[in-house]
Design an enzyme around this catalytic site. Structure first.
Site, PDB file in Angstrom:
ATOM      1  N   ASP A 181       0.852  -1.189   0.000  1.00  0.00           N
ATOM      2  CA  ASP A 181       0.000   0.000   0.000  1.00  0.00           C
ATOM      3  C   ASP A 181       0.896   1.250   0.000  1.00  0.00           C
ATOM      4  OD1 ASP A 181      -3.039   0.784   1.285  1.00  0.00           O
ATOM      5  OD2 ASP A 181      -1.414   2.173   1.737  1.00  0.00           O
ATOM      6  N   ASN A 189      -2.077  13.145  -2.958  1.00  0.00           N
ATOM      7  CA  ASN A 189      -3.221  13.674  -3.719  1.00  0.00           C
ATOM      8  C   ASN A 189      -3.492  15.122  -3.341  1.00  0.00           C
ATOM      9  OD1 ASN A 189      -4.236  11.713  -5.500  1.00  0.00           O
ATOM     10  ND2 ASN A 189      -5.224  10.588  -3.851  1.00  0.00           N
ATOM     11  N   HIS A 194      -5.146  15.153  -7.735  1.00  0.00           N
ATOM     12  CA  HIS A 194      -5.616  13.794  -8.040  1.00  0.00           C
ATOM     13  C   HIS A 194      -4.985  13.223  -9.323  1.00  0.00           C
ATOM     14  CE1 HIS A 194      -8.592  10.517  -7.996  1.00  0.00           C
ATOM     15  NE2 HIS A 194      -8.636  10.794  -6.692  1.00  0.00           N
ATOM     16  N   ASP A 198      -3.046   9.709  -9.816  1.00  0.00           N
ATOM     17  CA  ASP A 198      -3.326   8.698 -10.858  1.00  0.00           C
ATOM     18  C   ASP A 198      -2.048   8.328 -11.608  1.00  0.00           C
ATOM     19  OD1 ASP A 198      -5.941   8.707 -10.183  1.00  0.00           O
ATOM     20  OD2 ASP A 198      -6.688   9.679 -12.003  1.00  0.00           O
ATOM     21  N   GLU A 224      -5.151   2.380  -3.442  1.00  0.00           N
ATOM     22  CA  GLU A 224      -3.689   2.456  -3.564  1.00  0.00           C
ATOM     23  C   GLU A 224      -3.061   1.191  -3.003  1.00  0.00           C
ATOM     24  OE1 GLU A 224      -5.320   3.226  -1.012  1.00  0.00           O
ATOM     25  OE2 GLU A 224      -4.133   4.058   0.623  1.00  0.00           O
TER      26      GLU A 224
HETATM   27  N1  LIG Z   1      -5.404   9.715  -7.415  1.00  0.00           N
HETATM   28  C1  LIG Z   1      -6.065   8.668  -6.920  1.00  0.00           C
HETATM   29  N2  LIG Z   1      -6.263   8.535  -5.605  1.00  0.00           N
HETATM   30  C2  LIG Z   1      -6.913   7.464  -5.137  1.00  0.00           C
HETATM   31  C3  LIG Z   1      -7.405   6.476  -5.998  1.00  0.00           C
HETATM   32  N3  LIG Z   1      -7.995   5.539  -5.252  1.00  0.00           N
HETATM   33  C4  LIG Z   1      -7.876   5.914  -3.961  1.00  0.00           C
HETATM   34  N4  LIG Z   1      -7.215   7.080  -3.873  1.00  0.00           N
HETATM   35  C5  LIG Z   1      -6.897   7.888  -2.684  1.00  0.00           C
HETATM   36  O1  LIG Z   1      -5.990   7.196  -1.858  1.00  0.00           O
HETATM   37  C6  LIG Z   1      -6.058   7.818  -0.558  1.00  0.00           C
HETATM   38  C7  LIG Z   1      -5.865   6.768   0.500  1.00  0.00           C
HETATM   39  O2  LIG Z   1      -5.819   7.426   1.717  1.00  0.00           O
HETATM   40  P1  LIG Z   1      -5.681   6.693   3.108  1.00  0.00           P
HETATM   41  O3  LIG Z   1      -6.487   5.423   3.084  1.00  0.00           O
HETATM   42  O4  LIG Z   1      -5.970   7.661   4.160  1.00  0.00           O
HETATM   43  O5  LIG Z   1      -4.205   6.199   3.175  1.00  0.00           O
HETATM   44  P2  LIG Z   1      -2.830   6.986   3.060  1.00  0.00           P
HETATM   45  O6  LIG Z   1      -3.032   8.452   2.950  1.00  0.00           O
HETATM   46  O7  LIG Z   1      -2.075   6.347   1.928  1.00  0.00           O
HETATM   47  O8  LIG Z   1      -2.144   6.662   4.408  1.00  0.00           O
HETATM   48  P3  LIG Z   1      -1.434   5.318   4.868  1.00  0.00           P
HETATM   49  O9  LIG Z   1      -1.971   4.183   4.037  1.00  0.00           O
HETATM   50  O10 LIG Z   1      -1.820   5.172   6.291  1.00  0.00           O
HETATM   51  O11 LIG Z   1       0.021   5.492   4.669  1.00  0.00           O
HETATM   52  C8  LIG Z   1      -7.418   8.513  -0.476  1.00  0.00           C
HETATM   53  O12 LIG Z   1      -7.198   9.890  -0.435  1.00  0.00           O
HETATM   54  C9  LIG Z   1      -8.080   8.125  -1.798  1.00  0.00           C
HETATM   55  O13 LIG Z   1      -8.876   9.169  -2.320  1.00  0.00           O
HETATM   56  C10 LIG Z   1      -7.212   6.654  -7.411  1.00  0.00           C
HETATM   57  O14 LIG Z   1      -7.621   5.835  -8.256  1.00  0.00           O
HETATM   58  N5  LIG Z   1      -6.539   7.761  -7.825  1.00  0.00           N
END
Ligand SMILES: Nc1nc2c(ncn2[C@@H]2O[C@H](COP(=O)(O)OP(=O)(O)OP(=O)(O)O)[C@@H](O)[C@H]2O)c(=O)[nH]1
Length: 310
Positions: A181, A189, A194, A198, A224
Protein backbone atom coordinates in the site's frame (compact mmCIF):
# COMPACT_ATOMS: atom_id res chain seq x y z
CA UNK A 1 -14.79 -0.61 -46.48
CA UNK A 2 -16.78 -3.81 -46.85
CA UNK A 3 -15.88 -6.59 -44.43
CA UNK A 4 -13.83 -9.10 -46.42
CA UNK A 5 -13.99 -12.85 -46.07
CA UNK A 6 -11.79 -15.63 -47.42
CA UNK A 7 -13.63 -18.63 -48.84
CA UNK A 8 -12.85 -22.31 -49.16
CA UNK A 9 -14.41 -24.18 -52.08
CA UNK A 10 -14.37 -27.94 -51.46
CA UNK A 11 -15.53 -29.97 -54.46
CA UNK A 12 -14.12 -33.11 -56.09
CA UNK A 13 -15.58 -31.99 -59.42
CA UNK A 14 -12.73 -29.79 -60.63
CA UNK A 15 -14.79 -28.00 -63.29
CA UNK A 16 -17.49 -27.08 -60.79
CA UNK A 17 -14.88 -25.88 -58.24
CA UNK A 18 -13.19 -23.77 -60.92
CA UNK A 19 -16.50 -22.20 -61.93
CA UNK A 20 -17.24 -21.14 -58.33
CA UNK A 21 -13.67 -19.90 -57.89
CA UNK A 22 -13.91 -17.70 -60.99
CA UNK A 23 -17.27 -16.30 -59.84
CA UNK A 24 -15.92 -15.53 -56.35
CA UNK A 25 -12.91 -13.78 -57.88
CA UNK A 26 -15.28 -11.70 -59.98
CA UNK A 27 -17.21 -10.74 -56.83
CA UNK A 28 -14.01 -9.79 -55.01
CA UNK A 29 -13.94 -12.78 -52.66
CA UNK A 30 -10.52 -14.43 -52.22
CA UNK A 31 -10.83 -18.23 -52.36
CA UNK A 32 -8.82 -21.40 -51.89
CA UNK A 33 -9.85 -24.75 -53.38
CA UNK A 34 -9.76 -28.28 -51.96
CA UNK A 35 -10.69 -31.39 -53.95
CA UNK A 36 -11.57 -33.74 -51.11
CA UNK A 37 -12.79 -33.65 -47.52
CA UNK A 38 -9.35 -34.29 -45.96
CA UNK A 39 -7.75 -31.41 -47.84
CA UNK A 40 -10.68 -29.20 -46.84
CA UNK A 41 -10.32 -30.10 -43.15
CA UNK A 42 -6.59 -29.31 -43.35
CA UNK A 43 -7.44 -25.84 -44.64
CA UNK A 44 -9.92 -25.30 -41.81
CA UNK A 45 -7.27 -26.30 -39.25
CA UNK A 46 -4.77 -23.68 -40.50
CA UNK A 47 -3.90 -20.89 -38.04
CA UNK A 48 -5.79 -18.36 -40.18
CA UNK A 49 -8.49 -20.49 -41.80
CA UNK A 50 -11.02 -19.41 -44.42
CA UNK A 51 -14.22 -18.13 -42.80
CA UNK A 52 -16.74 -18.97 -45.53
CA UNK A 53 -16.88 -22.64 -46.53
CA UNK A 54 -18.65 -23.79 -49.66
CA UNK A 55 -18.72 -27.58 -49.33
CA UNK A 56 -19.93 -30.13 -51.80
CA UNK A 57 -22.13 -32.78 -50.16
CA UNK A 58 -20.41 -35.79 -51.76
CA UNK A 59 -16.63 -35.85 -51.70
CA UNK A 60 -13.93 -38.44 -51.07
CA UNK A 61 -12.31 -38.31 -47.62
CA UNK A 62 -15.11 -36.62 -45.72
CA UNK A 63 -18.46 -35.64 -47.17
CA UNK A 64 -19.59 -32.03 -46.76
CA UNK A 65 -21.92 -33.16 -43.95
CA UNK A 66 -19.17 -35.07 -42.12
CA UNK A 67 -16.99 -31.99 -42.42
CA UNK A 68 -19.77 -29.88 -40.89
CA UNK A 69 -20.01 -32.25 -37.93
CA UNK A 70 -16.25 -32.25 -37.40
CA UNK A 71 -15.90 -28.48 -37.69
CA UNK A 72 -18.78 -27.80 -35.29
CA UNK A 73 -17.11 -30.00 -32.67
CA UNK A 74 -14.03 -27.74 -32.67
CA UNK A 75 -14.14 -24.93 -30.14
CA UNK A 76 -13.53 -21.86 -32.31
CA UNK A 77 -13.70 -18.21 -31.33
CA UNK A 78 -14.83 -17.37 -34.87
CA UNK A 79 -16.64 -20.41 -36.33
CA UNK A 80 -16.91 -20.44 -40.15
CA UNK A 81 -20.10 -19.89 -42.11
CA UNK A 82 -20.88 -23.08 -44.03
CA UNK A 83 -22.83 -23.38 -47.27
CA UNK A 84 -23.52 -26.90 -48.51
CA UNK A 85 -23.67 -27.27 -52.29
CA UNK A 86 -25.66 -30.25 -53.47
CA UNK A 87 -27.99 -31.71 -56.04
CA UNK A 88 -29.87 -33.34 -53.13
CA UNK A 89 -32.59 -30.85 -52.50
CA UNK A 90 -35.24 -32.89 -50.69
CA UNK A 91 -36.64 -31.47 -47.45
CA UNK A 92 -34.98 -34.35 -45.53
CA UNK A 93 -31.56 -33.57 -46.99
CA UNK A 94 -31.84 -29.87 -46.32
CA UNK A 95 -32.95 -30.54 -42.72
CA UNK A 96 -30.13 -33.04 -42.20
CA UNK A 97 -27.50 -30.61 -43.49
CA UNK A 98 -28.73 -27.77 -41.30
CA UNK A 99 -28.97 -30.07 -38.29
CA UNK A 100 -25.36 -31.12 -38.78
CA UNK A 101 -24.16 -27.53 -38.61
CA UNK A 102 -24.51 -26.01 -42.08
CA UNK A 103 -25.71 -22.41 -42.18
CA UNK A 104 -27.18 -22.54 -45.67
CA UNK A 105 -27.80 -24.59 -48.78
CA UNK A 106 -27.29 -24.04 -52.50
CA UNK A 107 -28.71 -26.56 -54.90
CA UNK A 108 -26.82 -27.67 -57.97
CA UNK A 109 -26.87 -26.67 -60.75
CA UNK A 110 -26.87 -23.32 -59.00
CA UNK A 111 -28.22 -20.04 -60.10
CA UNK A 112 -25.40 -17.47 -60.12
CA UNK A 113 -27.56 -14.70 -58.69
CA UNK A 114 -28.77 -16.88 -55.82
CA UNK A 115 -25.22 -18.06 -55.06
CA UNK A 116 -24.01 -14.47 -54.94
CA UNK A 117 -26.88 -13.44 -52.64
CA UNK A 118 -26.23 -16.38 -50.31
CA UNK A 119 -22.52 -15.56 -50.13
CA UNK A 120 -23.46 -11.99 -49.24
CA UNK A 121 -25.69 -13.30 -46.41
CA UNK A 122 -22.67 -15.30 -45.20
CA UNK A 123 -20.41 -12.27 -45.37
CA UNK A 124 -22.92 -10.15 -43.37
CA UNK A 125 -23.31 -12.89 -40.78
CA UNK A 126 -19.51 -13.24 -40.42
CA UNK A 127 -19.19 -9.48 -40.05
CA UNK A 128 -21.76 -9.46 -37.21
CA UNK A 129 -20.02 -12.41 -35.58
CA UNK A 130 -16.61 -10.68 -35.77
CA UNK A 131 -18.09 -7.55 -34.16
CA UNK A 132 -19.68 -9.60 -31.41
CA UNK A 133 -16.45 -11.50 -30.70
CA UNK A 134 -14.56 -8.19 -30.64
CA UNK A 135 -17.08 -6.63 -28.21
CA UNK A 136 -16.95 -9.71 -25.98
CA UNK A 137 -13.15 -9.63 -25.93
CA UNK A 138 -13.22 -5.96 -24.93
CA UNK A 139 -15.87 -6.57 -22.25
CA UNK A 140 -13.85 -9.47 -20.92
CA UNK A 141 -10.81 -7.24 -20.68
CA UNK A 142 -12.79 -4.49 -18.95
CA UNK A 143 -14.21 -7.00 -16.47
CA UNK A 144 -10.78 -8.34 -15.53
CA UNK A 145 -8.37 -5.42 -15.74
CA UNK A 146 -8.08 -2.18 -13.84
CA UNK A 147 -8.50 0.69 -16.29
CA UNK A 148 -5.95 3.01 -14.69
CA UNK A 149 -2.97 0.67 -14.30
CA UNK A 150 -3.83 -2.09 -16.78
CA UNK A 151 -3.21 -4.63 -13.99
CA UNK A 152 -5.65 -7.37 -13.00
CA UNK A 153 -8.51 -6.11 -10.83
CA UNK A 154 -9.43 -7.60 -7.49
CA UNK A 155 -12.01 -10.11 -8.75
CA UNK A 156 -9.92 -11.45 -11.62
CA UNK A 157 -6.81 -11.54 -9.47
CA UNK A 158 -8.45 -13.61 -6.73
CA UNK A 159 -9.79 -16.05 -9.34
CA UNK A 160 -6.24 -16.56 -10.64
CA UNK A 161 -4.77 -16.71 -7.15
CA UNK A 162 -7.07 -19.64 -6.36
CA UNK A 163 -5.83 -21.38 -9.53
CA UNK A 164 -2.20 -20.64 -8.58
CA UNK A 165 -2.75 -22.15 -5.14
CA UNK A 166 -4.22 -25.33 -6.63
CA UNK A 167 -1.26 -25.59 -9.04
CA UNK A 168 1.21 -24.96 -6.21
CA UNK A 169 -0.34 -27.86 -4.24
CA UNK A 170 0.21 -30.16 -7.24
CA UNK A 171 3.78 -29.00 -7.91
CA UNK A 172 4.61 -28.70 -4.21
CA UNK A 173 5.90 -25.17 -4.71
CA UNK A 174 5.88 -22.38 -2.16
CA UNK A 175 4.47 -18.93 -2.53
CA UNK A 176 4.82 -15.47 -1.09
CA UNK A 177 1.56 -13.58 -0.75
CA UNK A 178 1.98 -9.85 -0.22
CA UNK A 179 -0.36 -6.89 0.14
CA UNK A 180 1.29 -3.51 -0.37
CA UNK A 181 0.00 0.00 0.00
CA UNK A 182 1.37 3.45 -0.92
CA UNK A 183 2.35 5.51 2.12
CA UNK A 184 0.56 8.78 2.80
CA UNK A 185 -1.20 8.67 -0.54
CA UNK A 186 -3.89 11.06 0.65
CA UNK A 187 -1.21 13.68 1.30
CA UNK A 188 0.23 13.12 -2.20
CA UNK A 189 -3.22 13.67 -3.72
CA UNK A 190 -3.78 16.73 -1.56
CA UNK A 191 -0.38 18.27 -2.33
CA UNK A 192 0.03 17.45 -6.05
CA UNK A 193 -3.56 16.85 -7.14
CA UNK A 194 -5.62 13.79 -8.04
CA UNK A 195 -4.21 13.51 -11.62
CA UNK A 196 -0.70 13.32 -10.12
CA UNK A 197 -1.96 10.53 -7.81
CA UNK A 198 -3.33 8.70 -10.86
CA UNK A 199 0.00 9.09 -12.67
CA UNK A 200 1.81 7.59 -9.68
CA UNK A 201 -0.55 4.62 -9.61
CA UNK A 202 0.15 4.02 -13.32
CA UNK A 203 3.92 4.33 -12.93
CA UNK A 204 3.84 2.13 -9.87
CA UNK A 205 1.85 -0.53 -11.74
CA UNK A 206 4.57 -0.62 -14.42
CA UNK A 207 7.38 -0.65 -11.88
CA UNK A 208 5.85 -3.53 -9.90
CA UNK A 209 5.26 -5.52 -13.10
CA UNK A 210 8.93 -5.08 -14.08
CA UNK A 211 10.04 -6.34 -10.68
CA UNK A 212 8.23 -9.68 -10.94
CA UNK A 213 8.39 -12.47 -13.48
CA UNK A 214 5.68 -12.76 -16.15
CA UNK A 215 4.13 -15.82 -14.49
CA UNK A 216 3.92 -14.17 -11.07
CA UNK A 217 0.68 -12.40 -10.18
CA UNK A 218 0.16 -8.76 -9.59
CA UNK A 219 -3.03 -6.78 -9.34
CA UNK A 220 -4.60 -3.63 -7.99
CA UNK A 221 -7.03 -4.66 -5.28
CA UNK A 222 -8.13 -1.26 -4.05
CA UNK A 223 -7.42 2.47 -4.32
CA UNK A 224 -3.69 2.46 -3.56
CA UNK A 225 -3.40 -1.17 -2.57
CA UNK A 226 -1.76 -3.92 -4.65
CA UNK A 227 -1.39 -7.65 -4.27
CA UNK A 228 1.68 -9.65 -5.28
CA UNK A 229 1.92 -13.42 -5.47
CA UNK A 230 5.14 -15.11 -6.50
CA UNK A 231 6.71 -18.53 -6.16
CA UNK A 232 9.80 -18.63 -4.03
CA UNK A 233 11.87 -21.33 -2.30
CA UNK A 234 11.84 -20.04 1.27
CA UNK A 235 10.75 -17.18 3.47
CA UNK A 236 14.24 -15.63 3.55
CA UNK A 237 14.27 -15.28 -0.23
CA UNK A 238 10.71 -13.92 -0.18
CA UNK A 239 11.80 -11.21 2.23
CA UNK A 240 14.75 -10.30 -0.03
CA UNK A 241 12.47 -9.99 -3.10
CA UNK A 242 10.06 -7.66 -1.28
CA UNK A 243 12.90 -5.62 0.22
CA UNK A 244 14.36 -5.18 -3.26
CA UNK A 245 10.99 -4.00 -4.59
CA UNK A 246 10.50 -1.65 -1.63
CA UNK A 247 13.93 -0.07 -2.28
CA UNK A 248 13.28 0.21 -6.04
CA UNK A 249 10.13 2.19 -5.29
CA UNK A 250 11.93 4.43 -2.83
CA UNK A 251 14.64 5.13 -5.44
CA UNK A 252 12.34 5.51 -8.45
CA UNK A 253 11.72 9.03 -9.84
CA UNK A 254 7.93 9.28 -9.98
CA UNK A 255 7.18 12.33 -12.12
CA UNK A 256 4.11 14.34 -12.97
CA UNK A 257 4.21 17.44 -15.16
CA UNK A 258 7.92 17.92 -14.58
CA UNK A 259 7.75 17.52 -10.78
CA UNK A 260 9.43 14.61 -9.02
CA UNK A 261 7.18 13.11 -6.32
CA UNK A 262 8.73 10.97 -3.59
CA UNK A 263 6.81 7.75 -3.04
CA UNK A 264 7.29 4.88 -0.61
CA UNK A 265 5.28 1.74 -0.04
CA UNK A 266 4.59 -0.52 2.93
CA UNK A 267 4.41 -4.28 2.56
CA UNK A 268 2.70 -7.02 4.53
CA UNK A 269 3.42 -10.59 3.54
CA UNK A 270 3.07 -14.21 4.40
CA UNK A 271 5.09 -17.18 3.21
CA UNK A 272 2.84 -20.02 2.16
CA UNK A 273 3.18 -23.74 1.69
CA UNK A 274 -0.13 -24.29 -0.12
CA UNK A 275 -2.36 -27.15 0.96
CA UNK A 276 -5.65 -28.54 -0.34
CA UNK A 277 -7.75 -26.06 1.65
CA UNK A 278 -8.39 -23.53 -1.09
CA UNK A 279 -10.52 -21.39 1.25
CA UNK A 280 -7.29 -20.58 3.11
CA UNK A 281 -6.43 -18.06 0.36
CA UNK A 282 -8.69 -15.66 2.24
CA UNK A 283 -6.84 -16.42 5.50
CA UNK A 284 -3.50 -15.72 3.83
CA UNK A 285 -4.87 -12.45 2.55
CA UNK A 286 -5.96 -11.54 6.05
CA UNK A 287 -2.51 -12.50 7.45
CA UNK A 288 -0.72 -10.36 4.84
CA UNK A 289 -3.10 -7.51 5.60
CA UNK A 290 -2.38 -7.73 9.34
CA UNK A 291 1.35 -7.64 8.57
CA UNK A 292 0.80 -4.59 6.35
CA UNK A 293 -0.93 -2.88 9.27
CA UNK A 294 2.17 -3.52 11.37
CA UNK A 295 4.42 -1.99 8.67
CA UNK A 296 2.25 1.13 8.80
CA UNK A 297 2.31 1.15 12.61
CA UNK A 298 6.09 0.80 12.73
CA UNK A 299 6.59 3.89 10.58
CA UNK A 300 5.87 2.80 6.94
CA UNK A 301 8.25 2.05 4.03
CA UNK A 302 8.81 -1.40 5.55
CA UNK A 303 8.34 -5.09 4.78
CA UNK A 304 6.72 -7.10 7.59
CA UNK A 305 5.94 -10.81 7.53
CA UNK A 306 2.95 -12.24 9.39
CA UNK A 307 3.81 -13.88 12.69
CA UNK A 308 7.46 -12.91 12.14
CA UNK A 309 7.81 -15.97 9.90
CA UNK A 310 11.03 -14.45 8.50
N1 LIG B 1 -5.40 9.71 -7.42
C1 LIG B 1 -6.06 8.67 -6.92
N2 LIG B 1 -6.26 8.54 -5.60
C2 LIG B 1 -6.91 7.46 -5.14
C3 LIG B 1 -7.41 6.48 -6.00
N3 LIG B 1 -7.99 5.54 -5.25
C4 LIG B 1 -7.88 5.91 -3.96
N4 LIG B 1 -7.22 7.08 -3.87
C5 LIG B 1 -6.90 7.89 -2.68
O1 LIG B 1 -5.99 7.20 -1.86
C6 LIG B 1 -6.06 7.82 -0.56
C7 LIG B 1 -5.87 6.77 0.50
O2 LIG B 1 -5.82 7.43 1.72
P1 LIG B 1 -5.68 6.69 3.11
O3 LIG B 1 -6.49 5.42 3.08
O4 LIG B 1 -5.97 7.66 4.16
O5 LIG B 1 -4.21 6.20 3.17
P2 LIG B 1 -2.83 6.99 3.06
O6 LIG B 1 -3.03 8.45 2.95
O7 LIG B 1 -2.07 6.35 1.93
O8 LIG B 1 -2.14 6.66 4.41
P3 LIG B 1 -1.43 5.32 4.87
O9 LIG B 1 -1.97 4.18 4.04
O10 LIG B 1 -1.82 5.17 6.29
O11 LIG B 1 0.02 5.49 4.67
C8 LIG B 1 -7.42 8.51 -0.48
O12 LIG B 1 -7.20 9.89 -0.44
C9 LIG B 1 -8.08 8.12 -1.80
O13 LIG B 1 -8.88 9.17 -2.32
C10 LIG B 1 -7.21 6.65 -7.41
O14 LIG B 1 -7.62 5.84 -8.26
N5 LIG B 1 -6.54 7.76 -7.83
Amino acid sequence: MAFSVRALIADDDKASAKLVEVLLQKWGVEAVVAHDGLEALEQVMQPEPPSLLILDWEMPGYSGIELCQKIRQIDMANPPYIIICTARDSAEHIAEGLNQGANDFVTKPFNTQVLRARIEVGRRTLELQARLVDAMTRLDHLASYDELTGLLNRRALFERVHEDFSRAVRTESRLCFSVCDIDWFKRINDKYGHPAGDAILRQLGELLSQQLRPYDRIGRIGGEEFLLLFSVKDAGRAYKVLERIRMEIERFRFEFEGRVIPVTMSFGATFVIPDERVERVEDYFSHADQALYQSKEKGRNLVTFFDNCV
